[in-house]
Design a protein around this motif. Structure first.
Motif, PDB file in Angstrom:
ATOM      1  N   THR A  22    -118.187 -18.815  20.133  1.00  0.00           N
ATOM      2  CA  THR A  22    -117.998 -18.258  19.368  1.00  0.00           C
ATOM      3  C   THR A  22    -117.406 -17.108  20.592  1.00  0.00           C
ATOM      4  N   ILE A  23    -115.446 -17.091  19.671  1.00  0.00           N
ATOM      5  CA  ILE A  23    -115.235 -16.457  21.202  1.00  0.00           C
ATOM      6  C   ILE A  23    -113.943 -15.860  20.264  1.00  0.00           C
ATOM      7  N   PRO A  24    -113.206 -14.387  20.960  1.00  0.00           N
ATOM      8  CA  PRO A  24    -112.201 -13.549  20.122  1.00  0.00           C
ATOM      9  C   PRO A  24    -111.101 -14.508  20.037  1.00  0.00           C
ATOM     10  N   ALA A  25    -110.317 -14.222  18.910  1.00  0.00           N
ATOM     11  CA  ALA A  25    -108.585 -14.600  18.780  1.00  0.00           C
ATOM     12  C   ALA A  25    -108.208 -14.919  17.937  1.00  0.00           C
ATOM     13  N   ARG A  26    -106.613 -14.937  17.843  1.00  0.00           N
ATOM     14  CA  ARG A  26    -105.467 -14.125  16.840  1.00  0.00           C
ATOM     15  C   ARG A  26    -105.026 -15.603  16.707  1.00  0.00           C
ATOM     16  N   MET A  50    -105.676 -18.357  21.692  1.00  0.00           N
ATOM     17  CA  MET A  50    -107.088 -17.844  22.375  1.00  0.00           C
ATOM     18  C   MET A  50    -107.025 -17.419  23.708  1.00  0.00           C
ATOM     19  N   PRO A  51    -107.670 -16.693  24.001  1.00  0.00           N
ATOM     20  CA  PRO A  51    -107.514 -15.908  25.586  1.00  0.00           C
ATOM     21  C   PRO A  51    -108.130 -17.580  26.677  1.00  0.00           C
ATOM     22  N   VAL A  83    -103.836 -21.488  33.077  1.00  0.00           N
ATOM     23  CA  VAL A  83    -103.512 -21.305  31.639  1.00  0.00           C
ATOM     24  C   VAL A  83    -104.524 -19.737  30.916  1.00  0.00           C
ATOM     25  N   VAL A  84    -103.098 -18.860  30.442  1.00  0.00           N
ATOM     26  CA  VAL A  84    -102.991 -17.471  30.204  1.00  0.00           C
ATOM     27  C   VAL A  84    -104.452 -17.924  29.396  1.00  0.00           C
ATOM     28  N   TYR A  85    -103.805 -18.599  28.111  1.00  0.00           N
ATOM     29  CA  TYR A  85    -104.306 -18.678  26.651  1.00  0.00           C
ATOM     30  C   TYR A  85    -104.208 -19.991  26.379  1.00  0.00           C
ATOM     31  N   THR A  86    -104.687 -20.860  25.667  1.00  0.00           N
ATOM     32  CA  THR A  86    -105.119 -22.064  24.701  1.00  0.00           C
ATOM     33  C   THR A  86    -104.410 -22.060  23.374  1.00  0.00           C
ATOM     34  N   GLU A  87    -103.132 -23.179  22.929  1.00  0.00           N
ATOM     35  CA  GLU A  87    -103.135 -22.156  21.772  1.00  0.00           C
ATOM     36  C   GLU A  87    -103.154 -23.791  20.861  1.00  0.00           C
TER      37      GLU A  87
END
Length: 91
Positions: A22-26, A50-51, A83-87
């Motif tokens: 589980t991780i934070p995500a937009r 995700m960051p 890598v800044v974030y994963t899309e």
């Protein structure tokens, strides 16, 4: 948001569920045309950001608040040196 990576494959070549993380995500619900692993254009129902560098494959599953989604495409967005974030585009 949670995701489950593949723990390997069974005798028939089907993915075996692995660990759930589980991780934070937009989550942005919007229809977009993206290319899947085979290069075909398909409609994605949402994009999840995700960051950091999250190691996901197209056979992995994402669990969003509204339920489990299949991964269509994974992109790693680069900054100056990392890598800044994963899309992730999902169906």
């Amino acid at each position: 948001m949670s995701y489950g990576t593949t723990g390997g494959y069974d005798d028939y070549g089907q993915p075996i569920p692995g660990n759930l993380t589980t991780i934070p995500a937009r989550i942005e619900e919007s229809y977009r045309m993206v290319r899947d692993q085979g290069g075909q254009e398909v409609s994605a129902r949402a994009v999840v950001r995700m960051p950091g560098d999250v190691a996901l494959e197209n056979v992995d599953k994402l669990t969003l608040p509204e339920g489990e989604r299949s991964i269509i495409s994974v992109r790693h967005i680069l900054g100056a040196r990392e890598v800044v974030y994963t899309e992730v585009y999902v169906s």
